[in-house]
Design an enzyme around this catalytic site. Structure first.
Site, mmCIF file in Angstrom:
data_model
loop_
_atom_site.group_PDB
_atom_site.id
_atom_site.type_symbol
_atom_site.label_atom_id
_atom_site.label_comp_id
_atom_site.label_asym_id
_atom_site.label_seq_id
_atom_site.Cartn_x
_atom_site.Cartn_y
_atom_site.Cartn_z
ATOM 1 C CB ALA A 85 2.964 12.267 -12.609
ATOM 2 C CE LYS A 87 -7.595 14.112 -6.590
ATOM 3 N NZ LYS A 87 -7.467 12.758 -7.165
ATOM 4 C CE LYS A 96 -15.040 18.157 -1.203
ATOM 5 N NZ LYS A 96 -15.965 17.025 -0.952
ATOM 6 C CE LYS A 113 -3.611 14.478 -8.728
ATOM 7 N NZ LYS A 113 -3.327 13.444 -9.739
ATOM 8 C CB CYS A 131 18.245 -21.307 -4.107
ATOM 9 S SG CYS A 131 19.776 -22.050 -3.498
ATOM 10 C CB CYS A 161 21.796 -20.731 -0.325
ATOM 11 S SG CYS A 161 21.644 -19.231 -1.306
#
Length: 702
Positions: free
Chosen positions: A48, A135, A320, A344, A456, A462
């Site tokens: 971009a 594309k 096209k 795009k 961990c 946990c």
């Protein structure tokens, strides 16, 4: 980033001198980015950013045509030939097509209006026929066939001259090396010269697997599938390309023998694509014919909705004009055909700033550094966090707080930081360091030798690992708690009803009955399943604890070797390594698990809640009657279930395998035994029925 901001946001120059300065700066920047993208396969800015600079250069050159030069990026296809690869001159130039960055429907409408204007069509003239295609985000490739045989593969390069990469392209299985035409499957014979144009790309799943392997080896990871594919194609060593899973789509033609000289007489682009399929080339199933702007808009929207679900990356669609005669009438303007355009979608890579780096603890205990970002719109959503994978990946990319970074989001893949922009920092910023204690439960953070991930150690304690621990504990091959599924576990955790494994055995009927979709009968069934699970085996209990690297087979070996849980919990690494099939990594994992006070406390609470198993004396594997024997089970036995028979065999020291080989000691066959029985007979492996199995277990021989 400051340099980019100045180039992109400064007001348009009023005089030609200022315009010339701005144009030169843009050209230099675009050429530098193009070199990084095409030659080094290491872009420093998202597409971009490049597109925006390119469009600004086009606008300035349009306002000051006297400043246009032949070497401007707008006047040629940008690319380069790598040193070491042979040069190929394209007989038909490989030109780029115009990019329409308006991601809304108007992009398709603008293109159709321009085509109709160029063709001088009246307002009431029939719609123009188009072919619409994805594309692909890959590497453009030219494949040259002579007499139906692949003789050369070349990259786009600068459009006129590319690189000979035939040795690498031959490793892509989708690309035919020899064409056959004119038979039942092809309406046209293969012409003497046929140059097929297409895209080499890498599927998302293959890309993720490749990067995961790179991380495990401590090697450089790739920015995106396009760069991974480009890097593979342009290797001097074809062995490297062969190791990377590349794919190919054909989308057009270059040089072809003319119709009067045994060449095909095509009339439309769609006809070309259909014939390419008949000649054996992969053509995307997403290619579609479209009538006028309305159908182009519908195609753009349809493919856009599918974009995240596709197995490969696309950054837009291509329109096209279908008629080859109309294509010739429309012709070209400088570097671009007038009869095609790339429309795009929103960018999947954007630049933003790292505002902090946090730690996320996953459900398996893995600690992942996560970049906290200035909000950025990428891939159709606003992203505020992106993964940095692990400490080594973070260091390799050189990311620190305050850096400008490229963020990528494609499909359902978690947004990730793919790299930082090479800009100097204004002041010293300390490197990120992994914590020594889990930020959730304060257990020790460990990293196994040779592994990239930190974890961990408080698996059973946990909270971040609570759901995974509960589901693993309840599964059929562990404690076998029927009815304790994912949705119910979610409710128990979110309602703070279950905080650790022992809480399961403290559940009451009143508590369960209040949960969604949990009637009294369902609650009673779950309580009965919990009570039943309290009577288990040491092997099942060890597997249920979810100790890293300890699967069912290892749990059985540990239980057999030690006989009692206390002996196992107190064993050091050397003692653990005396267990068959337990190496240093597994031994260390088991030792670390029981060295964590939180885990020992959970085990003791489970015992206090009534979880029990028969304990006995250690049973050295070498003394068991079937030690060293490999047995395969197939078919249905009259009275024994598959799991029951397997447990009996393993208790006797046998290894139960899933396939028959020359090393198989016995095959136990029941009703409806299939190919395994046939293979056993072919190899001369002894075959037993259920009675033979019992005899084997009692006597250790058959």
């Amino acid at each position: 980033m400051a340099e980019q901001s100045e180039l992109f946001s400064a007001p348009a120059p009023k005089g030609q001198a200022r315009a010339a300065t701005k144009i030169e700066a843009l050209r230099a920047q675009l050429n530098r980015w193009a070199h990084e993208y095409y030659v080094q396969d290491a872009p420093s800015v998202p597409d971009a950013e490049y597109d925006r600079a390119f469009q600004q250069l086009q606008a300035l050159e349009g306002a000051y045509p006297g400043l246009v030069t032949p070497d401007s990026p707008t006047q040629r296809v940008i690319g380069a030939v790598l040193p070491g690869l042979a040069v190929v001159r394209h007989h038909v130039p490989m030109l780029s097509i115009r990019t329409e960055t308006d991601t809304e429907a108007s992009g398709a409408q603008t293109f159709d209006a321009r085509v109709r204007r160029e063709l001088k069509l009246a307002a009431d003239a029939p719609p123009v026929e188009y072919v619409a295609e994805p594309k692909f985000d890959g590497l453009a490739m030219s494949l040259r066939y002579e007499a139906g045989r692949l003789v050369q593969a070349a990259t786009r390069g600068d459009g006129e001259v590319g690189e000979d990469v035939t040795h690498n392209i031959r490793t892509i299985r989708q690309i035919p090396l020899l064409l056959h035409g004119g038979g039942d499957d092809a309406s046209l014979p293969v012409p003497p010269v046929l140059e097929v144009r297409g895209e080499v790309y890498m599927r998302r799943a293959d890309f993720e697997r490749l990067n995961e392997r790179q991380r495990e080896r401590g090697d450089k990871t790739f920015v995106n599938p396009r760069n991974a594919a480009a890097g593979a194609v342009r290797q001097l060593d074809s062995g490297i390309a062969a190791q990377r899973p590349l794919s190919f789509f054909a989308y057009g033609l270059g040089e072809v023998t003319p119709p009067g000289e045994d060449g095909p007489d095509f009339t439309s682009h769609h006809q070309v694509l259909q014939q390419l399929k008949k000649w054996g080339f992969p053509v995307s199933s997403l290619v579609s014919q479209a009538l006028g702007a309305t159908e182009l808009v519908a195609y753009h929207q349809r493919i856009g909705a599918l974009r995240d679900e596709l197995p490969f990356d696309i950054d837009g669609v291509v329109y096209k004009v279908d008629s080859l005669q109309l294509q010739r009438e429309l012709g070209f303007v400088t570097r671009e055909p007038r009869w095609a355009v790339a429309h795009k979608y929103p960018a999947q890579e954007m630049v933003t700033r790292v505002e902090g780096i946090d730690i996320q603890v996953g459900r398996t205990g893995k600690l992942t550094p996560v970049a906290r970002l200035a909000p950025v719109f990428v891939g159709g959503v606003t992203v505020t966090n992106a993964t940095l994978h692990n400490l080594f990946e973070l260091r390799r990319k050189g990311v620190r707080v305050g850096d400008e970074v490229i963020v990528r989001r494609a499909g359902d893949v978690i947004p990730e930081v793919v790299g930082r922009l090479p800009a100097p920092r204004g002041s010293y910023v300390a490197n990120f360091r992994m914590p020594r204690e889990c930020p959730i439960c304060a257990s020790r953070v460990l990293r196994e030798p040779g592994e990239a991930d930190h974890r961990c150690s408080g698996g059973l304690f946990c909270p971040a690992q609570r759901k995974q621990a509960l589901l693993h504990f309840a599964q059929r091959r562990a404690m076998d708690i029927e009815g304790l599924g994912e949705k119910l576990v979610d409710q128990l955790i979110e309602g703070h009803i279950v905080r650790s494994l022992p809480d399961l055995y403290r559940l009451g009927l009143a508590t369960l009955a209040q949960l969604d979709r949990m009637a009294d009968k369902s609650a009673q069934n779950l309580l009965a399943a919990l009570e039943k699970s309290q009577r288990t085996t040491l092997a099942r209990f060890l597997f249920a604890l979810g100790i890293r690297h300890v699967g069912e087979a290892t749990a059985k070996e540990l239980a057999r070797h030690f006989g009692q849980l206390d002996a196992l919990m107190d064993a050091d690494v050397d003692a653990l390594m005396q267990v068959p099939d337990v190496g240093p990594i597994v031994a260390q994992a088991v030792h670390d698990f029981f060295a964590e006070p939180h885990n020992r406390e959970v085990v003791e609470q489970l015992r206090a809640c009534g979880v029990r198993w028969p304990e006995g004396e250690p049973q050295p594997a070498a003394l068991l009657p079937l030690a060293g024997k490999t047995v395969v089970l197939t078919g249905q036995l009259p009275t024994l279930g598959r799991e029951q028979a397997k447990e009996m065999l393993e208790a006797a020291g046998a290894r139960v395998a899933g396939s028959v080989s020359g090393k198989t000691s016995y095959v136990v066959a029941g009703a409806e035994a299939g190919s395994k029985l046939e293979r056993a007979r072919a190899l001369g492996v002894p075959v037993l029925d259920e009675d033979g199995l019992h005899a084997l277990l009692q006597g250790g021989a058959a």
